[in-house]
Design an enzyme around this catalytic site. Structure first.
Site, PDB file in Angstrom:
ATOM      1  N   SER A 195     -71.679 -32.450 -12.815  1.00 49.38           N
ATOM      2  CA  SER A 195     -71.003 -31.728 -11.584  1.00 49.38           C
ATOM      3  C   SER A 195     -71.748 -30.372 -11.756  1.00 49.38           C
ATOM      4  O   SER A 195     -70.904 -29.401 -11.204  1.00 49.38           O
ATOM      5  CB  SER A 195     -69.927 -31.932 -11.145  1.00 49.38           C
ATOM      6  OG  SER A 195     -69.326 -33.015 -11.197  1.00 49.38           O
ATOM      7  N   ARG A 196     -72.822 -30.144 -12.569  1.00 48.97           N
ATOM      8  CA  ARG A 196     -73.360 -28.960 -12.724  1.00 48.97           C
ATOM      9  C   ARG A 196     -72.338 -27.772 -13.314  1.00 48.97           C
ATOM     10  O   ARG A 196     -72.452 -26.479 -13.439  1.00 48.97           O
ATOM     11  CB  ARG A 196     -73.717 -28.231 -11.403  1.00 48.97           C
ATOM     12  CG  ARG A 196     -74.787 -28.916 -10.650  1.00 48.97           C
ATOM     13  CD  ARG A 196     -76.061 -29.150 -11.474  1.00 48.97           C
ATOM     14  NE  ARG A 196     -77.145 -29.686 -10.805  1.00 48.97           N
ATOM     15  CZ  ARG A 196     -77.412 -31.045 -10.672  1.00 48.97           C
ATOM     16  NH1 ARG A 196     -76.562 -31.989 -11.284  1.00 48.97           N
ATOM     17  NH2 ARG A 196     -78.467 -31.378  -9.817  1.00 48.97           N
TER      18      ARG A 196
END
Length: 217
Positions: A195-196
């Protein structure tokens, strides 16, 4: 694909699923941390592990970047070899600072290294030049890197002429060719995460000591 969709990659996605990088995982010495990651990278994909982006800038601040190969590193810095007359050589003469970036795709890792740059000694350049394959020595000796040339054929003719002059493969060392060393003042280690929410840590040299900080992704 419609004309309006060409060059649009917003829908292209990938997920990073690597293990976390915690502060407790890091060495206090960034060179040791780099060495550990490089060892993993060379075991994972030895052909590409030493590829690095070298970013330089001229006296006016205009940047340029290219891929070069790391040839050796130690406590004195990170070294590569090239034609001193090349664009990167000219820019380093004007502004002897640079950044290196390593990206290891399969490991979802990257490392950035900033610092000042100096030339290696002529003895180091000559030693490495003579260790290279004959074809690489011929290419280095005839090429004025980054300069405009008439054609591919003229370049190949120059190689052939030099090869005929030295059939024994003993190519004279060109004085315009040699090595550089980047002496680090800043490192950043990046580990891709889901999710970065990537893990990023910087090492900054302050009065001879390395300060380690976690950075926001």
């Amino acid at each position: 694909m419609s004309q309006s969709d060409q060059g649009d990659f917003k829908a292209l996605r990938r997920e990073y699923v690597a293990q976390p990088l915690n502060r407790s995982d890091l060495s206090a010495d960034p060179l040791q941390q780099f060495s550990d990651w490089m060892q993993t990278a060379t075991e994972y994909s030895p052909d590409d592990a030493t590829s690095m982006t070298l970013a330089t800038a001229n006296a006016l601040g205009m940047p340029s970047a290219r891929i070069v190969l790391l040839k050796h590193f130690d406590a004195e810095g990170f070294a590569w070899y090239t034609d001193y007359r090349s664009r990167k050589g000219q820019e380093l003469a004007e502004n002897p600072q640079a950044e290196l970036m390593f990206y290891w795709y399969g490991l979802e890792r990257q490392v950035r290294v900033q610092g000042r740059v100096e030339k290696l000694s002529a003895e180091q350049g000559r030693k490495y030049f003579n260790e290279r394959p004959v074809g690489s020595r011929l290419s280095a000796a005839v090429s004025h890197q980054s300069a405009v040339i008439e054609s591919r054929e003229s370049l190949e003719e120059s190689v052939s002429d030099l090869q005929q002059q030295h059939p024994d493969g003993d190519i004279p060392y060109p004085e315009f060719w040699g090595g550089y060393r980047l002496i680090p003042t800043h490192f950043e280690f990046w580990q891709g995460r889901e999710s970065r929410l990537h893990d990023r840590f910087s090492y900054t040299e302050i009065e001879g000591q390395w300060q380690v900080d976690r950075l926001s992704p």
